[in-house]
Design a protein around this motif. Sequence first.
Motif, PDB file in Angstrom:
ATOM      1  N   LEU A  16       0.815  -1.217   0.000  1.00 18.36           N
ATOM      2  CA  LEU A  16       0.000   0.000   0.000  1.00 18.36           C
ATOM      3  C   LEU A  16       0.848   1.266   0.000  1.00 18.36           C
ATOM      4  CD1 LEU A  16      -2.769  -0.893   2.610  1.00 18.36           C
ATOM      5  CD2 LEU A  16      -2.970  -0.870   0.115  1.00 18.36           C
ATOM      6  N   GLY A  17       2.143   1.131   0.227  1.00 19.11           N
ATOM      7  CA  GLY A  17       3.017   2.269   0.452  1.00 19.11           C
ATOM      8  C   GLY A  17       3.440   3.036  -0.776  1.00 19.11           C
ATOM      9  N   HIS A  18       2.525   3.331  -1.667  1.00 20.64           N
ATOM     10  CA  HIS A  18       2.826   4.150  -2.841  1.00 20.64           C
ATOM     11  C   HIS A  18       1.660   5.110  -3.062  1.00 20.64           C
ATOM     12  CE1 HIS A  18       3.703   5.325  -6.946  1.00 20.64           C
ATOM     13  NE2 HIS A  18       4.924   4.828  -6.762  1.00 20.64           N
ATOM     14  N   PRO A  19       1.951   6.396  -3.239  1.00 23.56           N
ATOM     15  CA  PRO A  19       0.860   7.382  -3.372  1.00 23.56           C
ATOM     16  C   PRO A  19      -0.110   7.086  -4.516  1.00 23.56           C
ATOM     17  CG  PRO A  19       2.994   8.485  -3.253  1.00 23.56           C
ATOM     18  CD  PRO A  19       3.259   7.009  -3.286  1.00 23.56           C
ATOM     19  N   VAL A  20       0.390   6.605  -5.636  1.00 21.55           N
ATOM     20  CA  VAL A  20      -0.506   6.310  -6.766  1.00 21.55           C
ATOM     21  C   VAL A  20      -1.431   5.154  -6.407  1.00 21.55           C
ATOM     22  CG1 VAL A  20      -0.623   5.523  -9.169  1.00 21.55           C
ATOM     23  CG2 VAL A  20       1.047   7.273  -8.507  1.00 21.55           C
ATOM     24  N   ARG A  21      -0.901   4.145  -5.747  1.00 22.28           N
ATOM     25  CA  ARG A  21      -1.756   3.012  -5.366  1.00 22.28           C
ATOM     26  C   ARG A  21      -2.827   3.443  -4.375  1.00 22.28           C
ATOM     27  NH1 ARG A  21       3.334  -0.212  -5.984  1.00 22.28           N
ATOM     28  NH2 ARG A  21       3.818   0.070  -3.784  1.00 22.28           N
ATOM     29  N   ILE A  22      -2.465   4.281  -3.423  1.00 22.16           N
ATOM     30  CA  ILE A  22      -3.453   4.784  -2.459  1.00 22.16           C
ATOM     31  C   ILE A  22      -4.540   5.570  -3.190  1.00 22.16           C
ATOM     32  CG2 ILE A  22      -3.834   6.382  -0.529  1.00 22.16           C
ATOM     33  CD1 ILE A  22      -2.529   3.788   0.340  1.00 22.16           C
ATOM     34  N   ASN A  48       3.069   4.256 -15.774  1.00 24.62           N
ATOM     35  CA  ASN A  48       3.198   4.225 -14.314  1.00 24.62           C
ATOM     36  C   ASN A  48       1.909   3.710 -13.689  1.00 24.62           C
ATOM     37  OD1 ASN A  48       3.749   4.619 -11.613  1.00 24.62           O
ATOM     38  ND2 ASN A  48       4.228   6.778 -11.786  1.00 24.62           N
ATOM     39  N   LEU A  49       0.774   4.202 -14.165  1.00 20.35           N
ATOM     40  CA  LEU A  49      -0.505   3.730 -13.645  1.00 20.35           C
ATOM     41  C   LEU A  49      -0.657   2.235 -13.884  1.00 20.35           C
ATOM     42  CD1 LEU A  49      -3.242   4.237 -12.322  1.00 20.35           C
ATOM     43  CD2 LEU A  49      -4.127   4.820 -14.589  1.00 20.35           C
ATOM     44  N   SER A  50      -0.264   1.788 -15.067  1.00 21.01           N
ATOM     45  CA  SER A  50      -0.360   0.372 -15.396  1.00 21.01           C
ATOM     46  C   SER A  50       0.469  -0.472 -14.431  1.00 21.01           C
ATOM     47  CB  SER A  50       0.110   0.150 -16.836  1.00 21.01           C
ATOM     48  OG  SER A  50       0.070  -1.216 -17.158  1.00 21.01           O
ATOM     49  N   GLN A  51       1.675  -0.013 -14.118  1.00 22.65           N
ATOM     50  CA  GLN A  51       2.530  -0.738 -13.176  1.00 22.65           C
ATOM     51  C   GLN A  51       1.881  -0.818 -11.795  1.00 22.65           C
ATOM     52  OE1 GLN A  51       6.144   1.497 -13.260  1.00 22.65           O
ATOM     53  NE2 GLN A  51       6.952   0.457 -15.072  1.00 22.65           N
ATOM     54  N   GLN A  52       1.319   0.296 -11.346  1.00 25.18           N
ATOM     55  CA  GLN A  52       0.706   0.317 -10.015  1.00 25.18           C
ATOM     56  C   GLN A  52      -0.554  -0.537  -9.976  1.00 25.18           C
ATOM     57  OE1 GLN A  52       2.732   1.400  -7.894  1.00 25.18           O
ATOM     58  NE2 GLN A  52       4.008   2.397  -9.421  1.00 25.18           N
TER      59      GLN A  52
END
Length: 109
Positions: A16-22, A48-52
């Motif tokens: 969960l520790g990534h701003p985009v994922r949150i 980047n969104l795809s990776q997250q």
Amino acid sequence: MPVPLYQAKAEFFRMLGHPVRIRVLELLAEGPKAVRELLTEIEVEASNLSQQLAVLRRSGIVTSAREGSTVVYSLAGGDVAELLRAARRILTELLADQNVLLAQLRDAE
């Protein structure tokens, strides 16, 4: 040998520790969203969104479904939305305490 529960929890919070994922999880808590909707709301490159999203999918807390040429993402369950609400409540309390301390420091000047 099975992974200890505390280690599994640490891995979960690390995921969960990534701003985009949150931000993705916050948006999906409102309901399913197509990738283009997520890109509109989150100012990141599509790659980047795809990776997250891939990280979230692998973790099992986000699911995806193809609707024609569109991929729609949603939360796998409501517990993640509740976790985000709990985090908001905790942060609100922490920041309120900091404001009290800041006011005390300013009064001491």
